[in-house]
Structure formats: C-alpha cells, structure tokens
Design a protein around this motif. Structure first.
Motif, PDB file in Angstrom:
ATOM      1  N   SER A 180      -0.695  33.928  -4.626  1.00 46.85           N
ATOM      2  CA  SER A 180      -0.378  33.746  -3.115  1.00 46.85           C
ATOM      3  C   SER A 180      -1.436  32.904  -2.593  1.00 46.85           C
ATOM      4  CB  SER A 180       0.176  34.016  -2.373  1.00 46.85           C
ATOM      5  OG  SER A 180      -0.787  35.721  -2.029  1.00 46.85           O
ATOM      6  N   VAL A 181      -1.730  31.296  -2.857  1.00 45.35           N
ATOM      7  CA  VAL A 181      -2.773  30.711  -2.480  1.00 45.35           C
ATOM      8  C   VAL A 181      -2.504  29.595  -0.628  1.00 45.35           C
ATOM      9  CG1 VAL A 181      -2.982  30.390  -4.725  1.00 45.35           C
ATOM     10  CG2 VAL A 181      -2.328  28.282  -3.554  1.00 45.35           C
ATOM     11  N   VAL A 182      -3.413  29.720  -0.405  1.00 42.05           N
ATOM     12  CA  VAL A 182      -3.324  28.048   0.813  1.00 42.05           C
ATOM     13  C   VAL A 182      -4.518  27.059   0.170  1.00 42.05           C
ATOM     14  CG1 VAL A 182      -4.736  27.642   2.824  1.00 42.05           C
ATOM     15  CG2 VAL A 182      -3.576  29.772   2.269  1.00 42.05           C
ATOM     16  N   ALA A 183      -3.689  26.659  -0.220  1.00 36.62           N
ATOM     17  CA  ALA A 183      -4.386  25.285  -0.339  1.00 36.62           C
ATOM     18  C   ALA A 183      -4.771  23.978   0.878  1.00 36.62           C
ATOM     19  CB  ALA A 183      -4.202  23.981  -1.948  1.00 36.62           C
ATOM     20  N   GLN A 184      -5.935  23.222   0.397  1.00 36.12           N
ATOM     21  CA  GLN A 184      -6.263  21.818   1.526  1.00 36.12           C
ATOM     22  C   GLN A 184      -5.398  21.074   0.220  1.00 36.12           C
ATOM     23  OE1 GLN A 184      -7.509  19.151   0.339  1.00 36.12           O
ATOM     24  NE2 GLN A 184      -8.676  18.890   2.244  1.00 36.12           N
ATOM     25  N   VAL A 185      -4.941  20.046   1.690  1.00 35.95           N
ATOM     26  CA  VAL A 185      -3.273  18.988   1.042  1.00 35.95           C
ATOM     27  C   VAL A 185      -3.534  18.270   0.088  1.00 35.95           C
ATOM     28  CG1 VAL A 185      -2.971  18.717   3.749  1.00 35.95           C
ATOM     29  CG2 VAL A 185      -4.850  17.817   2.844  1.00 35.95           C
ATOM     30  N   PHE A 186      -5.482  18.040  -0.470  1.00 34.25           N
ATOM     31  CA  PHE A 186      -5.794  17.294  -1.488  1.00 34.25           C
ATOM     32  C   PHE A 186      -5.865  18.520  -3.069  1.00 34.25           C
ATOM     33  CE2 PHE A 186      -6.783  14.232   1.636  1.00 34.25           C
ATOM     34  CZ  PHE A 186      -5.878  13.541   1.480  1.00 34.25           C
ATOM     35  N   THR A 187      -5.629  19.090  -3.017  1.00 35.50           N
ATOM     36  CA  THR A 187      -5.928  20.859  -4.099  1.00 35.50           C
ATOM     37  C   THR A 187      -5.213  21.259  -4.379  1.00 35.50           C
ATOM     38  OG1 THR A 187      -6.998  22.120  -3.027  1.00 35.50           O
ATOM     39  CG2 THR A 187      -8.295  21.080  -3.058  1.00 35.50           C
ATOM     40  N   GLY A 214      -2.604  31.676  11.678  1.00 37.28           N
ATOM     41  CA  GLY A 214      -1.422  31.461  11.142  1.00 37.28           C
ATOM     42  C   GLY A 214      -1.114  31.646   9.464  1.00 37.28           C
ATOM     43  N   LEU A 215      -2.127  30.923   9.450  1.00 39.66           N
ATOM     44  CA  LEU A 215      -2.315  31.076   7.304  1.00 39.66           C
ATOM     45  C   LEU A 215      -3.001  32.320   6.998  1.00 39.66           C
ATOM     46  CD1 LEU A 215      -4.445  27.269   6.472  1.00 39.66           C
ATOM     47  CD2 LEU A 215      -2.058  28.269   7.025  1.00 39.66           C
ATOM     48  N   SER A 216      -3.456  33.059   8.053  1.00 42.61           N
ATOM     49  CA  SER A 216      -4.392  34.588   7.396  1.00 42.61           C
ATOM     50  C   SER A 216      -2.876  35.615   7.296  1.00 42.61           C
ATOM     51  CB  SER A 216      -5.267  34.613   8.532  1.00 42.61           C
ATOM     52  OG  SER A 216      -6.345  33.992   8.849  1.00 42.61           O
ATOM     53  N   ALA A 217      -2.881  35.403   8.561  1.00 46.80           N
ATOM     54  CA  ALA A 217      -0.935  36.532   8.506  1.00 46.80           C
ATOM     55  C   ALA A 217      -0.073  35.992   7.390  1.00 46.80           C
ATOM     56  CB  ALA A 217       0.087  35.785   9.407  1.00 46.80           C
ATOM     57  N   LYS A 218      -0.540  35.106   6.097  1.00 44.88           N
ATOM     58  CA  LYS A 218       0.350  34.982   5.021  1.00 44.88           C
ATOM     59  C   LYS A 218      -0.557  35.940   3.862  1.00 44.88           C
ATOM     60  CE  LYS A 218       2.487  30.573   6.687  1.00 44.88           C
ATOM     61  NZ  LYS A 218       2.777  28.793   6.299  1.00 44.88           N
ATOM     62  N   MET A 229     -15.350  17.843   0.747  1.00 45.15           N
ATOM     63  CA  MET A 229     -14.563  17.518   2.024  1.00 45.15           C
ATOM     64  C   MET A 229     -14.506  19.033   2.241  1.00 45.15           C
ATOM     65  SD  MET A 229     -11.184  15.369   2.027  1.00 45.15           S
ATOM     66  CE  MET A 229     -10.917  15.654   3.391  1.00 45.15           C
ATOM     67  N   SER A 230     -15.242  19.954   1.815  1.00 49.01           N
ATOM     68  CA  SER A 230     -15.076  21.428   2.310  1.00 49.01           C
ATOM     69  C   SER A 230     -15.776  21.162   3.791  1.00 49.01           C
ATOM     70  CB  SER A 230     -16.185  21.822   1.183  1.00 49.01           C
ATOM     71  OG  SER A 230     -16.066  23.767   2.208  1.00 49.01           O
ATOM     72  N   THR A 231     -15.057  22.606   4.646  1.00 49.65           N
ATOM     73  CA  THR A 231     -15.875  22.146   6.358  1.00 49.65           C
ATOM     74  C   THR A 231     -15.997  23.814   6.269  1.00 49.65           C
ATOM     75  OG1 THR A 231     -13.366  23.655   6.375  1.00 49.65           O
ATOM     76  CG2 THR A 231     -13.976  21.418   7.449  1.00 49.65           C
ATOM     77  N   GLY A 232     -16.703  24.323   5.461  1.00 52.01           N
ATOM     78  CA  GLY A 232     -17.082  25.867   5.013  1.00 52.01           C
ATOM     79  C   GLY A 232     -16.329  26.767   4.588  1.00 52.01           C
ATOM     80  N   THR A 233     -16.230  28.256   4.628  1.00 50.79           N
ATOM     81  CA  THR A 233     -15.285  29.172   4.652  1.00 50.79           C
ATOM     82  C   THR A 233     -13.456  29.144   5.712  1.00 50.79           C
ATOM     83  OG1 THR A 233     -17.147  30.867   4.456  1.00 50.79           O
ATOM     84  CG2 THR A 233     -15.217  31.896   4.657  1.00 50.79           C
ATOM     85  N   VAL A 234     -13.270  28.851   4.995  1.00 46.95           N
ATOM     86  CA  VAL A 234     -11.595  28.563   5.245  1.00 46.95           C
ATOM     87  C   VAL A 234     -10.860  29.434   5.985  1.00 46.95           C
ATOM     88  CG1 VAL A 234      -9.715  27.250   5.428  1.00 46.95           C
ATOM     89  CG2 VAL A 234     -11.728  26.903   4.211  1.00 46.95           C
ATOM     90  N   LEU A 235     -10.998  30.865   5.120  1.00 51.12           N
ATOM     91  CA  LEU A 235     -10.355  31.826   5.892  1.00 51.12           C
ATOM     92  C   LEU A 235     -11.236  32.805   6.406  1.00 51.12           C
ATOM     93  CD1 LEU A 235      -6.633  31.587   4.646  1.00 51.12           C
ATOM     94  CD2 LEU A 235      -7.028  31.095   7.207  1.00 51.12           C
ATOM     95  N   GLY A 239      -9.728  38.110   3.584  1.00 52.80           N
ATOM     96  CA  GLY A 239      -9.812  38.909   2.420  1.00 52.80           C
ATOM     97  C   GLY A 239      -9.378  38.205   1.001  1.00 52.80           C
ATOM     98  N   ALA A 240      -9.352  36.402   1.492  1.00 49.01           N
ATOM     99  CA  ALA A 240      -8.813  35.701   0.618  1.00 49.01           C
ATOM    100  C   ALA A 240     -10.342  35.751  -0.206  1.00 49.01           C
ATOM    101  CB  ALA A 240      -7.965  34.837   1.094  1.00 49.01           C
ATOM    102  N   GLU A 241      -9.926  34.833  -1.378  1.00 49.35           N
ATOM    103  CA  GLU A 241     -11.369  34.392  -2.286  1.00 49.35           C
ATOM    104  C   GLU A 241     -11.004  33.373  -2.124  1.00 49.35           C
ATOM    105  OE1 GLU A 241     -13.822  34.378  -5.699  1.00 49.35           O
ATOM    106  OE2 GLU A 241     -13.344  36.061  -4.260  1.00 49.35           O
ATOM    107  N   GLN A 242     -12.385  32.438  -1.760  1.00 50.80           N
ATOM    108  CA  GLN A 242     -12.061  31.079  -1.751  1.00 50.80           C
ATOM    109  C   GLN A 242     -12.395  29.997  -3.401  1.00 50.80           C
ATOM    110  OE1 GLN A 242     -13.241  28.888   2.012  1.00 50.80           O
ATOM    111  NE2 GLN A 242     -13.877  27.630   1.247  1.00 50.80           N
ATOM    112  N   VAL A 243     -11.805  29.038  -3.838  1.00 56.94           N
ATOM    113  CA  VAL A 243     -12.023  28.299  -5.094  1.00 56.94           C
ATOM    114  C   VAL A 243     -12.078  27.732  -4.463  1.00 56.94           C
ATOM    115  CG1 VAL A 243     -11.432  28.613  -7.212  1.00 56.94           C
ATOM    116  CG2 VAL A 243     -10.856  30.241  -5.956  1.00 56.94           C
TER     117      VAL A 243
END
Length: 273
Positions: A180-187, A214-218, A229-235, A239-243
């Motif tokens: 399961s992933v959370v993605a930036q709108v352009f990834t 909301g995103l962390s709850a998923k 366009m990174s804003t640093g650590t997103v969540l 516990g999610a691995e950021q790529v």
C-alpha cells in the motif's frame, strides 16, 4: 503543479537584441523574404525538424517520438525548472527552431518564443510518466514531426521494458502482497509501475496536519515522494518507507532509465536486492 513564484527576466529588453538574431543572421527570420509562415512544419528538403525543449523531460518525449535535433534550454542542474531565467542564447536557439516543446507549469515558454520572434510551432506537452500518457504523447509528437515510424519503434521497446520491470517488481512484493502506498500527485506512475495499491495522494503543496493524520491512518508501507518538489519527510512516525522518485531524464534524453531507476528504488524499499 505547485503554485510557484517564478522569476521571469525582462524579456521585452531581451527581445530587442534577439530580434536581430531571429531576423537578420541568415535571411530566414519572420520578416525575411520567403520566410516560412509562423507555426509551419519544417521547410521542404529539410531532413529533420529542429526541436527546442524547455527541459530534459520534454526532450525525452521528443527523442522518443523520433526527433534527432533537440536543444534543451533549462540545464539539468536546475532543480525546479519554472525558476529558470532564460538567457539570450536560449532565445537564439528558439529563433531557429521548428518546434518548441513546453509544459503548462513553465510560464516562461511562450515568452521565450515571443521574445525570440520565432516561427516555431509552440507545443504543450503533458509531462506525466504514466505509460498510457507517454504512449499517447509520443504518438502525437511523432505525427507532428513526421517521424511516426521511429515513434512506433520506440513504443515497442518501451512496452517490452515496462513489462519486464513491472513483472520484476511484482515478484518482489513483500509476502507476495501488493504494497500500500501514498504517492505525491506526480509520482502515481511509479505506484502503477510497481503494481502497488494506492491508498492516498498528497501535494504538490506540503502535507497539512489534517492530511498527515488521514494519510497515516491508512497505514501505507511506502511513500512515493517527488524528488523535484520534496518537502522533507512526508509521514514522520508512520513507519512508512519514503522513496524519492525522479521524473526528469538525464542529459542523454532517454526516458527508460527513469523507469529503471524508479524500479530499483522501489525494489530496495520493498526489501529486495
């Protein structure tokens, strides 16, 4: 794309200088006798179109479509292309182009062409590495350039490589289950490449506290961030691995390494070698 403060130089001042470049040097400028009509296709007898692109991303699309004479305006070292200030030499290149490719979030593109007095056809490109959109753009550009055969050949190689990478990533799913992933709108294209399950998106602005909750709850296992366009650590603390996903090709204007590099990063994040 993100709302960005864009620094556009005084192109009216540059225009006076570049009009001379566009119209006087070789007798082929917009006001010259026998000059092609504005927006015309390459002149008769010309072997290949001259294509000027704002960034390597448009350049890769042009090359995939069969263009061979491609000039990139924004250096690859510029992290955020809309912040680039065009130089007189950029306008000189545009003045000799048959086509100028740009993206809608690059507000200086039309100004570049106007200041240079170019006869080139200005072409807006849908910059998205989603495979279906890539194929559609390559087809469209190939038709514009008159290089349909080259575009078709490239798409065949692209389909083969994309299929191989997709299969390899699915084989690397942790426990054989789609991550399961959370993605930036352009990834989002990278999630699709991995066959991942998208549970949310964010951006292009920084994540708000409400979005963070909301995103962390998923409980995503991966966050696919946009390296440009990174804003640093997103969540943080989720516990999610950021790529970090890179959208722009290199100076060789080859789009395929973008997919290979993303696949390698995704495989590593999923615990593969």
């Amino acid at each position: 794309m993100a709302r960005t403060r864009v620094r556009i130089p005084s192109l009216l001042a540059l225009s006076a200088t570049l009009t001379l470049v566009a119209g006087c040097g070789d007798g082929t400028g917009p006001g010259a006798v026998g000059a092609p009509a504005k927006g015309a296709a390459p002149a008769a007898g010309k072997d290949r179109p001259v294509v000027v692109v704002t960034t390597t991303w448009e350049g890769a699309f042009a090359k995939a479509a069969g263009a061979e004479d491609v000039k990139v305006i924004v250096p690859q070292s510029v992290h955020h292309a809309p912040d680039y200030d065009p130089k007189p030499s950029d306008l000189a290149a545009v003045a000799k182009a048959d086509f100028v490719l740009y993206a809608p979030f690059e507000p200086y593109a039309a100004k570049i062409k106007e200041a240079a007095g170019s006869r080139a056809k200005l072409v807006e490109v849908n910059l998205d590495n989603d495979p279906d959109k890539v194929r559609a753009e390559v087809d469209r550009l190939g038709a514009l350039f008159g290089t349909q055969d080259a575009a078709t050949k490239w798409k065949s190689g692209f389909d083969s490589e994309y299929g191989r990478l997709n299969k390899d990533l699915q084989a690397a799913w942790p426990g054989g289950k789609s991550p399961s992933v959370v993605a930036q709108v352009f990834t989002g294209w990278a999630a699709k490449l991995a066959g991942a399950t998208a549970v949310g998106t964010y951006g292009p602005e920084a994540v708000t506290p409400g979005q963070l909750a909301g995103l962390s709850a998923k409980k995503p296992s991966l966050v696919l961030d946009n390296a440009h366009m990174s804003t640093g650590t997103v969540l943080p603390d989720s516990g999610a691995e950021q790529v970090e996903i890179v959208n722009y090709p290199g100076e060789d204007l080859d789009l395929l390494p973008v997919y290979r590099n993303a696949a390698a990063e995704l495989k590593k994040a999923m615990g593969g070698s």
